[in-house]
Write an enzyme that holds these catalytic residues in place. Structure first.
Site, PDB file in Angstrom:
ATOM      1  N   ASN A  19       0.801  -1.211   0.000  1.00 17.05           N
ATOM      2  CA  ASN A  19       0.000   0.000   0.000  1.00 17.05           C
ATOM      3  C   ASN A  19       0.833   1.259   0.000  1.00 17.05           C
ATOM      4  O   ASN A  19       0.460   2.278  -0.546  1.00 17.05           O
ATOM      5  CB  ASN A  19      -0.856  -0.017   1.277  1.00 17.05           C
ATOM      6  CG  ASN A  19      -2.154   0.723   1.075  1.00 17.05           C
ATOM      7  OD1 ASN A  19      -2.498   1.057  -0.049  1.00 17.05           O
ATOM      8  ND2 ASN A  19      -2.850   0.995   2.155  1.00 17.05           N
ATOM      9  N   THR A  56      19.603 -20.344 -24.439  1.00 18.95           N
ATOM     10  CA  THR A  56      18.201 -20.062 -24.752  1.00 18.95           C
ATOM     11  C   THR A  56      17.991 -20.254 -26.250  1.00 18.95           C
ATOM     12  O   THR A  56      18.755 -19.721 -27.048  1.00 18.95           O
ATOM     13  CB  THR A  56      17.861 -18.611 -24.371  1.00 18.95           C
ATOM     14  OG1 THR A  56      18.312 -18.382 -23.039  1.00 18.95           O
ATOM     15  CG2 THR A  56      16.373 -18.368 -24.448  1.00 18.95           C
ATOM     16  N   LYS A 102      16.766 -19.602 -29.771  1.00 22.14           N
ATOM     17  CA  LYS A 102      16.303 -18.452 -30.543  1.00 22.14           C
ATOM     18  C   LYS A 102      16.033 -18.926 -31.973  1.00 22.14           C
ATOM     19  O   LYS A 102      16.611 -19.916 -32.391  1.00 22.14           O
ATOM     20  CB  LYS A 102      17.371 -17.355 -30.564  1.00 22.14           C
ATOM     21  CG  LYS A 102      17.938 -16.953 -29.207  1.00 22.14           C
ATOM     22  CD  LYS A 102      17.011 -16.028 -28.474  1.00 22.14           C
ATOM     23  CE  LYS A 102      17.610 -15.625 -27.115  1.00 22.14           C
ATOM     24  NZ  LYS A 102      16.707 -14.821 -26.310  1.00 22.14           N
ATOM     25  N   LYS A 107      13.116 -16.728 -30.421  1.00 24.04           N
ATOM     26  CA  LYS A 107      12.329 -17.204 -29.291  1.00 24.04           C
ATOM     27  C   LYS A 107      10.883 -17.496 -29.663  1.00 24.04           C
ATOM     28  O   LYS A 107      10.227 -18.283 -29.016  1.00 24.04           O
ATOM     29  CB  LYS A 107      12.409 -16.241 -28.121  1.00 24.04           C
ATOM     30  CG  LYS A 107      12.160 -14.784 -28.409  1.00 24.04           C
ATOM     31  CD  LYS A 107      12.315 -14.041 -27.097  1.00 24.04           C
ATOM     32  CE  LYS A 107      12.622 -12.578 -27.240  1.00 24.04           C
ATOM     33  NZ  LYS A 107      12.830 -11.963 -25.947  1.00 24.04           N
ATOM     34  N   LYS A 151      17.086 -23.908 -23.066  1.00 23.26           N
ATOM     35  CA  LYS A 151      16.045 -23.205 -22.317  1.00 23.26           C
ATOM     36  C   LYS A 151      14.955 -22.677 -23.240  1.00 23.26           C
ATOM     37  O   LYS A 151      15.246 -22.133 -24.295  1.00 23.26           O
ATOM     38  CB  LYS A 151      16.706 -22.039 -21.568  1.00 23.26           C
ATOM     39  CG  LYS A 151      15.738 -21.043 -20.971  1.00 23.26           C
ATOM     40  CD  LYS A 151      16.497 -19.929 -20.259  1.00 23.26           C
ATOM     41  CE  LYS A 151      15.569 -18.851 -19.763  1.00 23.26           C
ATOM     42  NZ  LYS A 151      14.871 -18.145 -20.846  1.00 23.26           N
ATOM     43  N   ASP A 156      12.523 -19.759 -24.049  1.00 18.99           N
ATOM     44  CA  ASP A 156      12.512 -18.341 -23.710  1.00 18.99           C
ATOM     45  C   ASP A 156      11.343 -18.077 -22.765  1.00 18.99           C
ATOM     46  O   ASP A 156      10.372 -18.823 -22.745  1.00 18.99           O
ATOM     47  CB  ASP A 156      12.392 -17.487 -24.971  1.00 18.99           C
ATOM     48  CG  ASP A 156      13.071 -16.149 -24.762  1.00 18.99           C
ATOM     49  OD1 ASP A 156      12.423 -15.275 -24.170  1.00 18.99           O
ATOM     50  OD2 ASP A 156      14.241 -15.992 -25.127  1.00 18.99           O
ATOM     51  N   GLU A 157      11.453 -16.988 -21.991  1.00 19.10           N
ATOM     52  CA  GLU A 157      10.421 -16.738 -20.979  1.00 19.10           C
ATOM     53  C   GLU A 157       9.038 -16.537 -21.588  1.00 19.10           C
ATOM     54  O   GLU A 157       8.030 -16.807 -20.952  1.00 19.10           O
ATOM     55  CB  GLU A 157      10.791 -15.534 -20.103  1.00 19.10           C
ATOM     56  CG  GLU A 157      10.938 -14.207 -20.822  1.00 19.10           C
ATOM     57  CD  GLU A 157      12.299 -14.011 -21.468  1.00 19.10           C
ATOM     58  OE1 GLU A 157      12.569 -12.886 -21.907  1.00 19.10           O
ATOM     59  OE2 GLU A 157      13.085 -14.975 -21.542  1.00 19.10           O
ATOM     60  N   HIS A 180      12.834 -17.770 -14.256  1.00 23.40           N
ATOM     61  CA  HIS A 180      13.187 -16.579 -15.024  1.00 23.40           C
ATOM     62  C   HIS A 180      12.560 -15.369 -14.352  1.00 23.40           C
ATOM     63  O   HIS A 180      11.473 -15.464 -13.804  1.00 23.40           O
ATOM     64  CB  HIS A 180      12.701 -16.708 -16.471  1.00 23.40           C
ATOM     65  CG  HIS A 180      13.285 -15.656 -17.357  1.00 23.40           C
ATOM     66  ND1 HIS A 180      12.807 -14.365 -17.385  1.00 23.40           N
ATOM     67  CD2 HIS A 180      14.333 -15.681 -18.210  1.00 23.40           C
ATOM     68  CE1 HIS A 180      13.538 -13.658 -18.237  1.00 23.40           C
ATOM     69  NE2 HIS A 180      14.472 -14.425 -18.745  1.00 23.40           N
ATOM     70  N   HIS A 234      17.815 -16.231 -12.811  1.00 23.43           N
ATOM     71  CA  HIS A 234      18.626 -15.277 -13.573  1.00 23.43           C
ATOM     72  C   HIS A 234      19.071 -14.145 -12.652  1.00 23.43           C
ATOM     73  O   HIS A 234      18.281 -13.625 -11.885  1.00 23.43           O
ATOM     74  CB  HIS A 234      17.803 -14.729 -14.738  1.00 23.43           C
ATOM     75  CG  HIS A 234      17.555 -15.771 -15.785  1.00 23.43           C
ATOM     76  ND1 HIS A 234      18.087 -15.702 -17.036  1.00 23.43           N
ATOM     77  CD2 HIS A 234      16.874 -16.931 -15.735  1.00 23.43           C
ATOM     78  CE1 HIS A 234      17.724 -16.778 -17.724  1.00 23.43           C
ATOM     79  NE2 HIS A 234      16.980 -17.540 -16.954  1.00 23.43           N
ATOM     80  N   SER A 260      23.077 -14.613 -17.882  1.00 15.12           N
ATOM     81  CA  SER A 260      22.505 -14.763 -19.211  1.00 15.12           C
ATOM     82  C   SER A 260      22.251 -13.390 -19.803  1.00 15.12           C
ATOM     83  O   SER A 260      21.782 -12.498 -19.111  1.00 15.12           O
ATOM     84  CB  SER A 260      21.193 -15.546 -19.101  1.00 15.12           C
ATOM     85  OG  SER A 260      20.488 -15.520 -20.310  1.00 15.12           O
TER      86      SER A 260
END
Length: 469
Positions: A117, A167, A169, A171, A195, A197-198, A288, A321, A373
């Site tokens: 708050n 990661t 790609k 992605k 991995k 990607d997120e 992540h 990460h 990363s």
């Protein structure tokens, strides 16, 4: 105060109740360090007391129901205020919260209380939560990471070096089969992990179940060929907790070692549920931190990442990460190493030069592996090995897939560079001084590494760090 004494309506200064410079903190208190920037004309004592009040028992006016409880027992207290060196009108206000204000085992409730708050408060120009001291009495109510560093090494049978990841790609946009193919090439070349990607969840071009199946198939194929245990962080993040757990269950049925979650966008409640499932079912959990910079990048407002890292260790995750210090994403060396230690170690001494405001004793809560990363490549390997040490995961996305000969040679280059750096370190060589030389020597007998060295010889992401003390 007894209700029978008579109730005095009206608005009174927060500092009369909530600023207590004589207070001696208890071992069970949760302590917070806030960076407070008051509005012009608001004294720091009033601002600090307002933060303590609004994040615990206070409200803007006196209420008669205060007489029905013991404020002395439940109120937050601002017990110390220091001006911030080199900044005008900024103060570090220390607040102590009694443990009874918080639900056991709930990071969600802890944050709702402490930062829920008070950040919109008008008397403050800006407010940043810099650090929290979590007492063992509270941390013991959490399961913490599903497995921790040692158990992970034992599961993977990998010791004495950082782990290597990548990661996949691009992605977004690959089909599940092509995605699995990219995974296989990387793992076959010598990486330990690949991995999701997120933002790979379950989109029209690649639904989650197809991706899980193709990746699992490729994990087994690469394991058979290399004789090493391999993994792919299968992103279980979903729109509902039920769907997330469903994906984790499917990963377990496929027999893969690790799943992944975006803990800030997914939320702490979902993350803690997933961490419990992972411990019960022997899955490692990669975390992540997508969205962290929205919260932690401004120097004078928000929450510092070291607090989000502590919260993750309580909520549960085996990897997280943590910036690179050398790549394309934010991370200043001493401060980054401060929260890396908070993730890995059992006991961390107060050290303001590294941004650690409180001594933190995790007792026996398992540790989390920091993941470096973002914009890193083979020339960074000596620095990364030196900065992060063995208990870390080094993740090269473009630094693997951008290799001129393809993914597998890119993976070979990274593995050779890492093994060379670890060997050099073990022989007593100085990685900081001789790093480039070590990589050059190794590239003489690894054409893959030589090609990688040539491509990235001039790449630097040099900008001044935002995150200074």
């Amino acid at each position: 105060t007894k209700a029978s004494v008579g109730f005095k309506a009206g608005v009174k200064d927060y500092k009369l109740t909530y600023y207590t410079p004589d207070y001696v903190t208890k071992d069970t208190d949760i302590l917070a360090a806030f960076r407070v920037t008051p509005q012009p004309g608001v004294p720091p004592e009033e601002a600090g007391a307002a933060v303590a009040a609004e994040s615990s028992t206070g409200t803007w006016t006196t209420v008669w129901t205060d007489g029905l409880t013991s404020l002395d027992r439940y109120k937050g207290r601002c017990y110390n205020i220091e001006p911030v060196a080199g900044e005008e009108h900024q103060y570090i206000c220390y607040v102590a919260y009694p443990l009874d204000l918080f639900e056991e085992g709930s990071v969600t409730n802890m944050f709702t209380s402490i930062v829920g708050n008070v950040f919109g408060f008008k008397a403050l120009r800006a407010l940043r939560l810099e650090d929290l001291r979590i007492p063992p009495a509270y941390s013991k109510t959490f399961q913490g990471p599903p497995h921790g560093i040692q158990v992970e090494r034992d599961k993977l049978n990998k010791y004495g070096r950082p782990l290597l990841g990548c990661t996949i790609k691009p992605k977004l946009g690959l089909s599940a089969k092509n995605y699995g193919r990219a995974v296989y090439e990387c793992l076959r070349g010598g990486l330990d992990f690949t991995k999701d990607d997120e933002n790979v969840n379950s989109q029209p071009f690649m639904r989650w179940r197809d991706r899980f199946l193709f990746c699992a198939e490729r994990i087994y194929k690469s394991q058979a060929e290399t004789g090493e245990i391999k993994g792919h962080y299968l992103n279980a993040t979903a729109g509902t907790c039920e769907e997330m757990i469903k994906r984790a269950v499917f990963a377990r049925e496929l027999g893969v070692p690790i799943v992944m979650h975006d803990y800030l966008t997914g939320g702490f409640t979902a993350n803690t549920s997933l961490a419990h499932y992972c411990r019960d079912n022997g899955l490692l959990l990669h975390i992540h931190r997508a969205m962290h910079a929205v919260i932690d990048r401004q120097k004078n407002h928000g929450i510092h990442f070291r607090v989000l890292a502590k919260a993750l260790r309580m909520s549960g995750g085996d990897h997280i990460h943590a910036g690179t210090v050398v790549g394309k994403l934010e991370g200043e060396r001493d401060i980054t190493l401060g929260f890396v230690d908070l993730l890995r170690d059992d006991f961390i001494e107060k050290d303001r030069s590294r941004g650690i405001y409180f001594t933190q004793d995790w007792v026996s809560l398992p540790g989390v592996l920091p993941v470096a990363s973002g914009g890193i490549h083979v020339w960074h390997m000596p620095a990364l090995t030196e900065i992060f040490g063995d208990d870390s995961v080094l993740q090269f996305g473009g630094g693997t897939l951008g290799h001129p000969w393809g993914n597998a040679p890119g993976a070979v280059a990274n593995r050779v560079a890492l093994e060379a750096c670890v060997q050099a370190r073990n022989e007593g060589r100085d990685l900081a001084r001789e790093g480039n030389e070590i990589i050059r020597e190794a590239s003489k007998w690894s054409p893959e590494l030589a090609a990688a060295c040539e491509v990235w010889k001039a790449i630097k992401f040099e900008f001044p760090a935002m995150d200074t003390l």
